[in-house]
Design an enzyme around this catalytic site. Structure first.
Site, mmCIF file in Angstrom:
data_model
loop_
_atom_site.group_PDB
_atom_site.id
_atom_site.type_symbol
_atom_site.label_atom_id
_atom_site.label_comp_id
_atom_site.label_asym_id
_atom_site.label_seq_id
_atom_site.Cartn_x
_atom_site.Cartn_y
_atom_site.Cartn_z
ATOM 1 N N GLU A 161 71.308 46.623 5.225
ATOM 2 C CA GLU A 161 72.208 45.468 5.296
ATOM 3 C C GLU A 161 73.637 45.834 5.707
ATOM 4 O OE1 GLU A 161 71.799 43.119 1.706
ATOM 5 O OE2 GLU A 161 69.990 42.193 2.507
ATOM 6 N N GLU A 317 62.670 41.868 3.477
ATOM 7 C CA GLU A 317 62.813 41.667 2.033
ATOM 8 C C GLU A 317 62.725 40.181 1.717
ATOM 9 O OE1 GLU A 317 66.400 43.112 0.217
ATOM 10 O OE2 GLU A 317 66.430 44.913 1.454
ATOM 11 N N LYS A 366 68.412 45.168 -12.672
ATOM 12 C CA LYS A 366 67.280 45.315 -13.607
ATOM 13 C C LYS A 366 66.561 43.996 -13.892
ATOM 14 C CE LYS A 366 69.892 45.353 -18.015
ATOM 15 N NZ LYS A 366 71.283 45.377 -17.534
HETATM 16 C C1 GLA Z 1 69.509 42.914 -0.546
HETATM 17 C C2 GLA Z 1 69.446 44.416 -0.565
HETATM 18 C C3 GLA Z 1 68.536 44.949 -1.616
HETATM 19 C C4 GLA Z 1 68.694 44.207 -2.916
HETATM 20 C C5 GLA Z 1 68.469 42.741 -2.658
HETATM 21 C C6 GLA Z 1 68.569 41.899 -3.903
HETATM 22 O O1 GLA Z 1 68.573 42.332 0.252
HETATM 23 O O2 GLA Z 1 69.072 44.927 0.678
HETATM 24 O O3 GLA Z 1 68.833 46.323 -1.796
HETATM 25 O O4 GLA Z 1 69.964 44.412 -3.444
HETATM 26 O O5 GLA Z 1 69.458 42.280 -1.777
HETATM 27 O O6 GLA Z 1 68.257 40.562 -3.638
#
Ligand code: GLA
Ligand code: GLA
Length: 682
Positions: A161, A317, A366
């Site tokens: 990201e 994701e 967590k």
């Molecule tokens: C982003 C990040 C992940 C995680 C998610 C949580 O997509 O890439 O590492 O922190 O958010 O929703």
């Protein structure tokens, strides 16, 4: 005009199937390695076939400078491979070890206030720092040498990201160099482009230039825009630097980086050029309002990511249940959990992947949703829904790699967004660019029409209809592109503000829309009436009255004819929507912002005239129901989705089709609330 693709274009050609997996951080469980074996067993049970590893592993991989330890990665990749799974391997630059920040503070970012960050957080390195680039290249090279030919590794995931910017002296100097190059070392050219005579802000030399920030110059729009462009380019250049050693030692593996929703900081159209696969992280706020709205906005971004490379993308994701970072973190309701995963596939994803595989015990994530919770078992609703999604993906595997042949497109531009955001004028409370781009995309979504989301510089020739909402910044290349598109027979739908400023954010002279676009649209715009938030105006189309909000632009017809007329205001009786034939095509101009029904009416009429039908031709889709398609050139794969929590839907298919999930052949579809169906044409 229609480009029919006869072959599949797998997002990840190294694995021509659907990927179903998750971000996995086994290094967090290195002291209880028996959990790794449990994970492998559960991975199998969850119908998962992929793990994305290494994203934040740098401190384990290089615990001391130049002392590397790849043992955990060696072991875990072997375990996943032995489990029949695939690995997407990440480079670790999203976060760095403490020793590096201590020894080389230049890797840390400086904020807009000039304050250097301490070691903390993630996604916060300087993109310019030569030391960071060198360290990243070194570890990437070692990873590529070690795993770049491993049969289980199917793709590279660069960092994580990318976003943000750094204001350190190295970045400031790089920005100055960027401007020197852009303006051929001619400060006069920069001053002219930036209109710096205003307030006596003329620069005497490039050395005087500073990045815009709360303590420096922010009133020069051209400078602000170039800073955004520079940040975007520097981010992309950093990615290029990460990629170089990987290409060298692992040339056959495709490369991606995970992009985001409504991301502001980088122009993804530019960033995508250095990547092989577009992928993104999708976290809609389901159940906060109408799920149909939320689904449609999410669909917009799926469409954008598919359009970025004009091929299937990866959903890198998503949460299998809830996140932990929204104001209220609500799990996805039963049904919507699987539906929201399959939505990505309906729009061209070759994967469903989650953050995260297993919930960590501590630190800030967590309580973030995971396939495996703290109970560590398969006995949860979430685990079972992931398993169901996996089973669906296995049943529809033939769809992986199939493409979407959209006949309509909506234009979205990062540069335009930045310029609109910076523009002092119209409504300073917010220009609502995203909302308005969504509003046009929504018409297609509601009609079950596949739609691309493209840059203003994209090849538009394959589209029968292109909508360009609020395209305020219209550079010379865009003017030529839009004009050529219409001239060659395309139908272009522009709106208020089109062609107001050029690529330097300087206003076009001689009337807008810019230059030859006046001829294309057969109109000239004179001024915009910005409405107060509670104010409403109206326009009429064939005797029907439609509500207008926010903006009513006063336009004069110069060859075009009126499709809609203002019903009130000092422009009562004047044209609110125009139509003009130009070359072999035509250009529609909507001068006002409507609250829904005006654009709906005009666009539906246009769709009919252009013979653009939805995937369920002839059917009016109930609220919350949509239809999307993919094709291998021979079969059409039809996805029907119902985002209503309560209402089932009965739909008539375009002929007899095979239901890929039940095996039956039918021409009728019953969609329960929060459900979907997938069909193959005969
Ligand atoms: C982003 C990040 C992940 C995680 C998610 C949580 O997509 O890439 O590492 O922190 O958010 O929703
Ligand atoms: C003040 C300033 C002017 C100008 C106007 C704009 O009056 O003196 O320079 O900025 O505001 O409304």
């Amino acid at each position: 005009m229609e480009a029919i693709c006869m072959t599949k274009k797998h997002a990840c050609p190294t694995y021509p199937h659907f990927l179903h997996g998750a971000d996995y951080n086994p290094e967090q469980w290195i002291d209880t390695k028996e959990i790794w074996d449990v994970d492998m067993d559960l991975m199998h049970k969850a119908n998962c076939n992929e793990m994305t590893v290494g994203i934040f592993s740098w401190a384990k991989l290089e615990p001391k400078e130049d002392q590397y330890d790849f043992s955990f990665l060696d072991e875990i990749i072997e375990k996943v491979a032995a489990n029949g799974g695939k690995v997407i391997l990440a480079t670790p630059s999203g976060a760095r070890p403490h020793w590096m920040a201590d020894k080389y503070p230049e890797v840390l970012r400086v904020g807009p206030d000039g304050v250097k960050e301490h070691f903390r957080a993630r996604h916060n390195h300087c993109f310019t720092s030569p030391i960071y680039r060198e360290k990243v290249q070194k570890i990437n090279r070692l990873l590529a040498q070690r795993y770049g030919n491993h049969p289980a590794v199917v793709a590279w995931h660069i960092s994580n990201e990318f976003g943000g910017e750094c204001y350190c002296e190295k970045c400031q100097n790089a920005f100055r160099d960027y401007l020197r190059k852009k303006f051929h070392n001619d400060i006069g050219a920069l001053n002219r482009a930036y209109w710096t005579t205003f307030w006596s802000h003329t620069y005497d030399s490039f050395d005087q230039i500073e990045a815009p920030s709360p303590i420096t110059e922010t009133g020069i729009h051209g400078l602000n825009l170039d800073w955004r462009r520079f940040v975007s380019q520097q981010t992309t250049d950093f990615i290029r630097c990460e990629i170089a050693p990987i290409r060298e030692f692992s040339p056959h593996l495709p490369i991606t980086t995970n992009m985001m929703f409504e991301h502001y900081g980088a122009d993804y159209h530019q960033m995508a050029e250095v990547l092989d696969i577009a992928s993104w992280d999708s976290y809609p706020e389901w159940h906060n309002g109408d799920d149909a709205d939320i689904a449609q906005k999410t669909a917009f971004w799926h469409d954008l990511y598919r359009s970025l490379k004009q091929r299937p993308f990866l959903l890198m994701e998503s949460t299998p249940s809830l996140v932990n970072w929204k104001p209220y973190n609500k799990p996805k309701r039963p049904g919507l959990d699987v539906l929201s995963s399959i939505q990505a596939v309906a729009h061209g994803s070759d994967s469903v992947q989650y953050f995260q595989w297993r919930k960590g015990r501590g630190s800030s994530e967590k309580f973030h949703g995971a396939v495996v919770g703290h109970d560590g078992t398969e006995n949860t609703r979430v685990f079972q829904s992931v398993k169901t999604t996996g089973a669906v993906l296995q049943k529809i595997d033939e769809i992986a790699g199939t493409v979407t042949n959209a006949r309509v497109a909506v234009i979205f531009s990062w540069e335009n967004m930045w310029a609109l955001d910076d523009c002092q004028g119209y409504a300073n409370a917010g220009k609502k660019y995203w909302e308005n781009v969504y509003a046009y995309h929504r018409v297609f979504w509601e009609n079950g029409i596949d739609c691309d989301v493209v840059s203003p510089h994209a090849d538009l020739s394959k589209y029968n209809l292109v909508v360009a909402p609020m395209l305020y910044l219209t550079d010379a290349e865009t003017v030529a592109n839009l004009k050529g598109y219409v001239f060659q027979g395309g139908c272009l739908y522009g709106t208020y503000m089109l062609g107001t400023v050029d690529g330097n954010d300087l206003c076009y002279l001689g009337g807008i829309p810019a230059g030859e676009l006046k001829e294309v649209f057969g109109i000239v715009a004179e001024e915009i009436d910005t409405l107060y938030p509670t104010e409403r105006q109206h326009a009429e189309v064939k005797g029907q009255c439609h509500e207008l909000v926010d903006y009513c632009e006063v336009i004069h017809l110069n060859g075009a004819n009126a499709l809609a007329t203002y019903l009130d205001g000092y422009y009562k009786g004047m044209c609110a929507v125009s139509e003009h034939h130009y070359g072999k095509g035509r250009a529609i101009y909507q001068a006002c912002r409507d609250s829904g029904s005006l654009k709906d009416t005009v666009l539906r009429q246009l769709l009919q005239e252009l013979d653009i039908q939805g995937n369920l031709a002839g059917e009016t889709l109930p609220h919350g129901v949509t239809a999307h398609s993919r094709t291998d050139g021979e079969h059409t794969y039809l996805f029907l989705e119902n985002y209503s929590a309560t209402e089932p839907a009965e739909l008539v298919l375009p002929g007899q089709m095979d239901n890929l999930l039940t095996g039956e052949t039918t021409d009728l579809c019953h969609l329960a609330p929060y459900s979907f169906a997938i069909y193959r044409s005969k």
